[in-house]
Design a protein around this motif. Structure first.
Motif: not given
Length: 116
Positions: A61-66, A71-74
């Motif tokens: 819902i925020k950022g990318q999965v990587h 690492r702070d992606s939600m």
């Protein structure tokens, strides 16, 4: 088979928090792309020789999965589900799962819900 009422549905956590909490319980972030991930916990039933996977889906819902730098992606969690591995065909989600597998899966999901 969906496992409802776990308390995980719609919970939110950072990628780092979720990776840490699931890893401690034996899950692996197996399938992922930039907008979603699935955390898998493998069960090998010694009695029946069947293999099952407990899966917890997550959507960014925020950022990318990587793996690096995000690492702070939600992530927002979905409803967990379990399937029986059927080589070479894939997964059977409509199987009559053994009680001991389901009981353990629910316990693990409860622990995960409490830790995030």
């Amino acid at each position: 088979m969906k496992i409802e009422g776990t308390g995980l549905e719609a919970k939110e956590a950072t990628l780092l928090e979720l990776d840490h909490a699931t890893e401690e319980l034996g899950f692996v972030r197996w399938a992922w792309d930039y907008s979603k991930a699935t955390y898998d916990l493998k069960y090998d039933d010694r009695q029946t020789k069947e293999r099952y996977y407990l899966r917890v889906p997550a959507e960014s819902i925020k950022g990318q999965v990587h793996d690096d730098g995000h690492r702070d992606s939600m992530l927002k969690l979905g409803t967990p589900y379990i399937g029986r591995y059927t080589h070479p065909h894939g997964m059977d989600y409509e199987y009559d799962f053994p009680k001991h597998i389901l009981d353990h899966a629910k316990k693990v999901l409860s622990t995960l819900s409490s830790s995030i």
